[in-house]
Design a protein around this motif. Structure first.
Motif, PDB file in Angstrom:
ATOM      1  N   ALA A   1       0.826  -1.194   0.000  1.00  0.00           N
ATOM      2  CA  ALA A   1       0.000   0.000   0.000  1.00  0.00           C
ATOM      3  C   ALA A   1       0.865   1.250   0.000  1.00  0.00           C
ATOM      4  CB  ALA A   1      -0.905   0.006   1.217  1.00  0.00           C
TER       5      ALA A   1
ATOM      6  N   GLN B   1      -6.374   6.441   7.759  1.00  0.00           N
ATOM      7  CA  GLN B   1      -6.388   5.761   6.467  1.00  0.00           C
ATOM      8  C   GLN B   1      -7.006   4.371   6.562  1.00  0.00           C
ATOM      9  OE1 GLN B   1      -2.660   5.964   4.311  1.00  0.00           O
ATOM     10  NE2 GLN B   1      -2.441   8.151   4.736  1.00  0.00           N
TER      11      GLN B   1
ATOM     12  N   ALA C   1     -10.794   4.892   6.987  1.00  0.00           N
ATOM     13  CA  ALA C   1     -11.412   5.372   5.750  1.00  0.00           C
ATOM     14  C   ALA C   1     -11.367   4.336   4.630  1.00  0.00           C
ATOM     15  CB  ALA C   1     -10.727   6.656   5.293  1.00  0.00           C
TER      16      ALA C   1
ATOM     17  N   GLU D   1      -8.665   3.470   3.012  1.00  0.00           N
ATOM     18  CA  GLU D   1      -7.564   3.723   2.092  1.00  0.00           C
ATOM     19  C   GLU D   1      -6.481   2.664   2.264  1.00  0.00           C
ATOM     20  OE1 GLU D   1      -6.341   7.763   2.809  1.00  0.00           O
ATOM     21  OE2 GLU D   1      -8.391   8.481   2.571  1.00  0.00           O
ATOM     22  N   LEU D   2      -6.316   2.197   3.487  1.00  0.00           N
ATOM     23  CA  LEU D   2      -5.476   1.039   3.785  1.00  0.00           C
ATOM     24  C   LEU D   2      -6.412  -0.080   4.195  1.00  0.00           C
ATOM     25  CD1 LEU D   2      -2.615   2.656   5.912  1.00  0.00           C
ATOM     26  CD2 LEU D   2      -2.416   1.702   3.610  1.00  0.00           C
ATOM     27  N   GLN D   3      -6.267  -1.235   3.571  1.00  0.00           N
ATOM     28  CA  GLN D   3      -7.185  -2.331   3.837  1.00  0.00           C
ATOM     29  C   GLN D   3      -6.476  -3.493   4.508  1.00  0.00           C
ATOM     30  OE1 GLN D   3      -9.304  -3.168   0.213  1.00  0.00           O
ATOM     31  NE2 GLN D   3     -10.023  -1.075   0.039  1.00  0.00           N
TER      32      GLN D   3
ATOM     33  N   ASP E   1      -2.952  -5.164   3.710  1.00  0.00           N
ATOM     34  CA  ASP E   1      -2.023  -4.284   3.009  1.00  0.00           C
ATOM     35  C   ASP E   1      -0.706  -4.214   3.774  1.00  0.00           C
ATOM     36  OD1 ASP E   1      -3.831  -3.709   0.999  1.00  0.00           O
ATOM     37  OD2 ASP E   1      -4.296  -1.682   1.711  1.00  0.00           O
TER      38      ASP E   1
ATOM     39  N   ARG F   1     -14.616   2.666   0.032  1.00  0.00           N
ATOM     40  CA  ARG F   1     -13.512   3.000  -0.863  1.00  0.00           C
ATOM     41  C   ARG F   1     -13.254   1.834  -1.792  1.00  0.00           C
ATOM     42  NH1 ARG F   1     -10.932   8.149  -0.194  1.00  0.00           N
ATOM     43  NH2 ARG F   1     -11.868   8.943   1.677  1.00  0.00           N
ATOM     44  N   LYS F   2     -12.883   2.142  -3.029  1.00  0.00           N
ATOM     45  CA  LYS F   2     -12.547   1.096  -3.990  1.00  0.00           C
ATOM     46  C   LYS F   2     -11.046   0.893  -3.997  1.00  0.00           C
ATOM     47  CE  LYS F   2     -16.487   1.826  -6.859  1.00  0.00           C
ATOM     48  NZ  LYS F   2     -17.074   1.563  -8.100  1.00  0.00           N
ATOM     49  N   ARG F   3     -10.662  -0.350  -4.143  1.00  0.00           N
ATOM     50  CA  ARG F   3      -9.224  -0.675  -4.244  1.00  0.00           C
ATOM     51  C   ARG F   3      -8.697  -0.201  -5.586  1.00  0.00           C
ATOM     52  NH1 ARG F   3      -7.475  -4.787  -0.329  1.00  0.00           N
ATOM     53  NH2 ARG F   3      -5.503  -5.005  -1.352  1.00  0.00           N
ATOM     54  N   ALA F   4      -7.461   0.263  -5.565  1.00  0.00           N
ATOM     55  CA  ALA F   4      -6.814   0.723  -6.813  1.00  0.00           C
ATOM     56  C   ALA F   4      -6.377  -0.457  -7.648  1.00  0.00           C
ATOM     57  CB  ALA F   4      -5.623   1.594  -6.481  1.00  0.00           C
TER      58      ALA F   4
END
Length: 137
Positions: free
Chosen positions: A5, A30, A33, A35-37, A40, A134-137
């Protein structure tokens, strides 16, 4: 295979919080939110210290705090990973920390020329970010 990540942190020299706290708070935010799952992989202590141009001991302390609190999972020889969510603090400790945070918030905004309704609206907007998927990149 774990996802590496990207960790984008802003460290503010004028912030009254110690840098260790700024790092830990930013990572908590993060994770909350999305942003970090879970799973990661975070940068190494040395890697993040070089990125932020700070002492590696500062990063190590922040990572240690997050590991003890259950936000991160240290895997020997592999690195640090975002941990599975779990009850990190007792109900009493959660309430104590919420009370303290609310008191700090009130102390900070007391002298500002905003109505309570405006301040609560701003706070609600900030908290709404945490509830958006949030969607993963």
């Amino acid at each position: 295979m774990p996802r590496h990540a990207p960790l984008i942190l802003d460290i503010a020299p004028g912030d009254p919080r110690p840098i260790t706290r700024q790092i830990a708070d930013a990572i908590r935010r993060q994770v909350a939110a999305g942003e970090l799952q879970v799973g990661d992989m975070l940068p190494s202590v040395r890697g993040l210290a070089q990125q932020l141009l700070i002492n590696p001991n500062t990063v190590a302390k922040a990572y240690q705090e997050l590991t003890v609190e259950g936000w991160l999972d240290a895997r020997a020889g592999l690195g640090l990973f975002v941990a599975q969510p779990r009850q990190r603090l007792s109900q009493e400790e959660q309430q104590r920390r919420l009370d303290a945070a609310c008191n700090r918030f009130v102390d900070e905004v007391l002298g500002l020329d905003f109505t309570p309704k405006q301040m609560l609206g701003q706070l609600a907007d900030e908290l709404a970010v945490l509830s958006k998927p949030r969607k993963r990149a």
